[in-house]
Design a protein around this motif. Structure first.
Motif, PDB file in Angstrom:
ATOM      1  N   ARG A  16      -2.914  -3.712   5.139  1.00 34.31           N
ATOM      2  CA  ARG A  16      -4.117  -3.647   6.041  1.00 34.31           C
ATOM      3  C   ARG A  16      -5.131  -2.241   5.599  1.00 34.31           C
ATOM      4  O   ARG A  16      -6.177  -2.486   5.380  1.00 34.31           O
ATOM      5  N   ARG A  17      -4.549  -1.592   4.572  1.00 34.67           N
ATOM      6  CA  ARG A  17      -5.328  -0.426   4.292  1.00 34.67           C
ATOM      7  C   ARG A  17      -5.729  -0.816   2.578  1.00 34.67           C
ATOM      8  O   ARG A  17      -4.882  -0.565   1.611  1.00 34.67           O
ATOM      9  N   ASP A  43      -3.468  -8.524   7.871  1.00 34.61           N
ATOM     10  CA  ASP A  43      -2.542  -7.949   8.994  1.00 34.61           C
ATOM     11  C   ASP A  43      -1.646  -9.045   8.906  1.00 34.61           C
ATOM     12  O   ASP A  43      -1.986 -10.179   9.413  1.00 34.61           O
ATOM     13  N   VAL A  44      -0.232  -8.872   8.729  1.00 34.81           N
ATOM     14  CA  VAL A  44       0.655  -9.799   8.695  1.00 34.81           C
ATOM     15  C   VAL A  44       1.171 -10.472  10.030  1.00 34.81           C
ATOM     16  O   VAL A  44       1.541 -11.507  10.279  1.00 34.81           O
ATOM     17  N   TYR A  68      14.663  -2.931  16.063  1.00 39.69           N
ATOM     18  CA  TYR A  68      14.526  -2.940  14.866  1.00 39.69           C
ATOM     19  C   TYR A  68      15.590  -4.004  14.162  1.00 39.69           C
ATOM     20  O   TYR A  68      15.486  -4.698  13.344  1.00 39.69           O
ATOM     21  N   LEU A 119       8.225   0.940  -0.236  1.00 40.09           N
ATOM     22  CA  LEU A 119       8.839   0.264  -1.085  1.00 40.09           C
ATOM     23  C   LEU A 119       8.035  -0.973  -2.081  1.00 40.09           C
ATOM     24  O   LEU A 119       8.147  -1.320  -3.034  1.00 40.09           O
ATOM     25  N   VAL A 148      15.793   4.238   1.991  1.00 41.65           N
ATOM     26  CA  VAL A 148      15.069   4.766   0.710  1.00 41.65           C
ATOM     27  C   VAL A 148      13.902   5.673   1.225  1.00 41.65           C
ATOM     28  O   VAL A 148      13.441   5.907   2.371  1.00 41.65           O
ATOM     29  N   LYS A 151      15.193  -7.454  11.811  1.00 38.45           N
ATOM     30  CA  LYS A 151      15.761  -7.734  10.453  1.00 38.45           C
ATOM     31  C   LYS A 151      16.784  -8.599  10.259  1.00 38.45           C
ATOM     32  O   LYS A 151      16.842  -9.026   9.313  1.00 38.45           O
ATOM     33  N   ASN A 199      10.975   6.304   7.312  1.00 37.60           N
ATOM     34  CA  ASN A 199      11.864   7.010   7.663  1.00 37.60           C
ATOM     35  C   ASN A 199      11.911   8.575   7.563  1.00 37.60           C
ATOM     36  O   ASN A 199      12.931   9.389   7.506  1.00 37.60           O
ATOM     37  N   SER A 224       0.811  -1.280   0.002  1.00 40.40           N
ATOM     38  CA  SER A 224       0.148  -0.082   0.203  1.00 40.40           C
ATOM     39  C   SER A 224       0.902   1.216  -0.092  1.00 40.40           C
ATOM     40  O   SER A 224       0.342   2.467  -0.079  1.00 40.40           O
ATOM     41  N   SER A 225       2.290   1.271   0.150  1.00 41.22           N
ATOM     42  CA  SER A 225       2.776   2.258   0.394  1.00 41.22           C
ATOM     43  C   SER A 225       4.460   2.022   0.172  1.00 41.22           C
ATOM     44  O   SER A 225       4.815   0.972   0.039  1.00 41.22           O
ATOM     45  N   ASN A 246       7.483  -7.830   2.742  1.00 41.05           N
ATOM     46  CA  ASN A 246       7.918  -6.475   2.687  1.00 41.05           C
ATOM     47  C   ASN A 246       7.251  -5.675   3.800  1.00 41.05           C
ATOM     48  O   ASN A 246       7.796  -4.722   4.250  1.00 41.05           O
ATOM     49  N   SER A 247       6.112  -6.135   4.433  1.00 43.78           N
ATOM     50  CA  SER A 247       5.509  -5.266   5.444  1.00 43.78           C
ATOM     51  C   SER A 247       6.438  -4.992   6.561  1.00 43.78           C
ATOM     52  O   SER A 247       7.118  -5.899   6.945  1.00 43.78           O
ATOM     53  N   THR A 262      10.779   6.552   1.865  1.00 41.91           N
ATOM     54  CA  THR A 262       9.443   6.504   2.136  1.00 41.91           C
ATOM     55  C   THR A 262       8.821   7.001   3.414  1.00 41.91           C
ATOM     56  O   THR A 262       9.810   7.458   4.275  1.00 41.91           O
TER      57      THR A 262
HETATM   58  N1  LIG Z   1      12.362   2.856   3.515  1.00 42.80           N
HETATM   59  C1  LIG Z   1      13.678   2.597   3.921  1.00 42.80           C
HETATM   60  O1  LIG Z   1      14.770   3.242   4.082  1.00 42.80           O
HETATM   61  C2  LIG Z   1      14.005   1.133   4.426  1.00 42.80           C
HETATM   62  C3  LIG Z   1      15.127   0.704   4.754  1.00 42.80           C
HETATM   63  C4  LIG Z   1      15.374  -0.651   5.247  1.00 42.80           C
HETATM   64  C5  LIG Z   1      14.348  -1.590   5.215  1.00 42.80           C
HETATM   65  N2  LIG Z   1      12.975  -1.124   4.837  1.00 42.80           N
HETATM   66  C6  LIG Z   1      11.846  -1.989   5.128  1.00 42.80           C
HETATM   67  O2  LIG Z   1      11.210  -2.226   3.828  1.00 42.80           O
HETATM   68  C7  LIG Z   1       9.786  -2.426   4.131  1.00 42.80           C
HETATM   69  C8  LIG Z   1       9.013  -1.393   3.622  1.00 42.80           C
HETATM   70  O3  LIG Z   1       9.086  -0.174   4.249  1.00 42.80           O
HETATM   71  P1  LIG Z   1       8.824   1.177   3.377  1.00 42.80           P
HETATM   72  O4  LIG Z   1       9.856   2.049   3.597  1.00 42.80           O
HETATM   73  O5  LIG Z   1       7.995   0.901   2.271  1.00 42.80           O
HETATM   74  O6  LIG Z   1       7.820   1.856   4.377  1.00 42.80           O
HETATM   75  P2  LIG Z   1       6.214   2.325   4.383  1.00 42.80           P
HETATM   76  O7  LIG Z   1       5.848   3.254   3.334  1.00 42.80           O
HETATM   77  O8  LIG Z   1       5.961   2.686   5.746  1.00 42.80           O
HETATM   78  O9  LIG Z   1       5.565   0.703   4.136  1.00 42.80           O
HETATM   79  C9  LIG Z   1       5.491   0.073   5.116  1.00 42.80           C
HETATM   80  C10 LIG Z   1       4.250  -1.209   4.668  1.00 42.80           C
HETATM   81  O10 LIG Z   1       4.106  -2.110   5.572  1.00 42.80           O
HETATM   82  C11 LIG Z   1       2.615  -2.638   5.762  1.00 42.80           C
HETATM   83  N3  LIG Z   1       2.521  -2.984   7.094  1.00 42.80           N
HETATM   84  C12 LIG Z   1       2.970  -2.350   8.157  1.00 42.80           C
HETATM   85  N4  LIG Z   1       2.178  -3.099   9.184  1.00 42.80           N
HETATM   86  C13 LIG Z   1       1.587  -4.125   8.645  1.00 42.80           C
HETATM   87  C14 LIG Z   1       0.857  -5.116   9.053  1.00 42.80           C
HETATM   88  N5  LIG Z   1       0.749  -5.364  10.310  1.00 42.80           N
HETATM   89  N6  LIG Z   1       0.339  -5.861   8.228  1.00 42.80           N
HETATM   90  C15 LIG Z   1       0.350  -5.734   7.078  1.00 42.80           C
HETATM   91  N7  LIG Z   1       1.202  -4.746   6.498  1.00 42.80           N
HETATM   92  C16 LIG Z   1       1.766  -3.918   7.302  1.00 42.80           C
HETATM   93  C17 LIG Z   1       1.876  -1.002   5.248  1.00 42.80           C
HETATM   94  O11 LIG Z   1       0.634  -1.193   4.912  1.00 42.80           O
HETATM   95  P3  LIG Z   1      -0.773  -1.109   5.695  1.00 42.80           P
HETATM   96  O12 LIG Z   1      -0.280   0.248   6.596  1.00 42.80           O
HETATM   97  O13 LIG Z   1      -1.708  -0.784   4.753  1.00 42.80           O
HETATM   98  O14 LIG Z   1      -1.236  -2.377   6.514  1.00 42.80           O
HETATM   99  C18 LIG Z   1       2.936  -0.550   4.524  1.00 42.80           C
HETATM  100  O15 LIG Z   1       2.437  -0.936   3.088  1.00 42.80           O
HETATM  101  C19 LIG Z   1       9.923  -2.459   5.740  1.00 42.80           C
HETATM  102  O16 LIG Z   1       9.930  -3.755   5.953  1.00 42.80           O
HETATM  103  C20 LIG Z   1      10.960  -1.890   6.182  1.00 42.80           C
HETATM  104  O17 LIG Z   1      11.554  -2.137   7.629  1.00 42.80           O
HETATM  105  C21 LIG Z   1      12.885   0.313   4.649  1.00 42.80           C
END
Ligand SMILES: NC(=O)c1ccc[n+]([C@@H]2O[C@H](COP(=O)([O-])OP(=O)(O)OC[C@H]3O[C@@H](n4cnc5c(N)ncnc54)[C@H](OP(=O)(O)O)[C@@H]3O)[C@@H](O)[C@H]2O)c1
Length: 265
Positions: A42-43, A67-68, A159, A22, A190, A163, A195, A19-20, A94-95, A192
């Motif tokens: 979830r959304r 909800d994962v 965290y 990555l 990245v 990971k 962060n 939904s958001s 990815n969640s 998003t």
């Molecule tokens: N961005 C970075 O710099 C970065 C760096 C390292 C790792 N990551 C990892 O990359 C992944 C994606 O993160 P992002 O950066 O894209 O952040 P984001 O935009 O906040 O996206 C997080 C996603 O996880 C979903 N999510 C959260 N809780 C959930 C649940 N209980 N059940 C199902 N889905 C859930 C959210 O969807 P809903 O709210 O709709 O459920 C959303 O789609 C994460 O695992 C994050 O730890 C990101």
């Protein structure tokens, strides 16, 4: 035919957290390959918006609110999608959520949400995928870790734990299921929503670039992939530091990455 096309064309792919950020960018990056997507998060309305954006493409979209951190929900979604398409080629775990877990800012609810979503959620998703792919005898499971798994990071130790747990779980499963592909990806910063409150996002890259790097790494069947390259070098360097040197470096990292008080979460 390019390596990317050969690998991704016409695949049945589950993406959690689509939904958001990555997850959404990954979906967009894979649209040219005529994929049949299962988009979960979830959304549900956000997933529908994403699917509507590509309604004239060659892709198909199967959407579920999920909800994962709920084992039965994610298992049911994966079993249902497998029943719907017959075979799942890739499950992309990815969640994720990220919160501060320093002692002066400790919040049990946030700590447990991180463990439930990032670690237990990844294991629930992978287990359901293994049930399906074990029977099929083929498939790929991709887990999103984080560069924060390089060591136990100050203020982010929970965290970090969740990971590195993703990598270790998939590594263990790779031994049990040699017929399947397992790839863990550790992104650096990245851009998003996860962060956007962090100051000093070192070597920050755009979501679209991140998605391209990741789909290439999976097509190359990498076991572990860390990006961007600057973070990859830093990650490997830090991982190998002796403890006394790591603690000195981490003390400096702690001050460097501290958000302003009003933004701490
Ligand atoms: N961005 C970075 O710099 C970065 C760096 C390292 C790792 N990551 C990892 O990359 C992944 C994606 O993160 P992002 O950066 O894209 O952040 P984001 O935009 O906040 O996206 C997080 C996603 O996880 C979903 N999510 C959260 N809780 C959930 C649940 N209980 N059940 C199902 N889905 C859930 C959210 O969807 P809903 O709210 O709709 O459920 C959303 O789609 C994460 O695992 C994050 O730890 C990101």
């Amino acid at each position: 035919m390019s390596r990317l096309k050969k690998y991704w064309q016409g695949k049945n792919i589950v993406i959690t957290g689509a939904s958001s950020g990555l997850g959404k960018s990954l979906c967009e990056a894979l649209v040219p390959y005529g994929v049949h997507f299962a988009l979960l998060s979830r959304r549900e309305s956000k997933l529908q918006e994403l699917a509507d954006q590509f309604k004239d493409s060659d892709c198909k979209f199967w959407i579920r609110a999920c909800d994962v951190s709920n084992q039965q929900q994610i298992q049911q979604c994966i079993y249902d999608f497998a029943g719907h398409v017959g075979k799942i080629d890739v499950v992309w775990i990815n969640s994720g959520v990220s919160h501060d877990s320093s002692m002066d800012n400790w919040n049990w609810e946030k700590v447990e949400t991180m463990i439930d979503t990032n670690l237990k959620g990844a294991i629930y998703t992978a287990k359901a995928a293994l049930d399906v792919m074990g029977e099929q005898g083929c498939g790929a499971i991709v887990g999103i870790g984080s560069a924060s798994s390089m060591r136990g990071l100050p203020r982010r130790s929970i965290y970090s734990v969740t990971k590195i747990g993703v990598e270790y779980f998939l590594e263990g499963m790779a031994v049990d299921f040699p017929q399947l592909q397992f790839t863990t990806i550790h992104p650096g910063y990245v851009d998003t929503p996860i962060n956007n409150k962090s100051p000093n996002r070192l070597w920050l890259i755009h979501c679209d670039k991140a998605a391209q790097l990741m789909i290439k790494a999976v097509a190359k069947r990498k076991h572990v992939y860390i990006y961007p390259w600057q973070m990859r070098l830093f990650y490997k360097f830090v991982r190998h530091l002796p403890h006394f040197l790591y603690y000195k470096l981490a003390e400096r990292m702690k001050n460097y990455s501290r958000p302003p008080k009003e933004q701490q979460n």
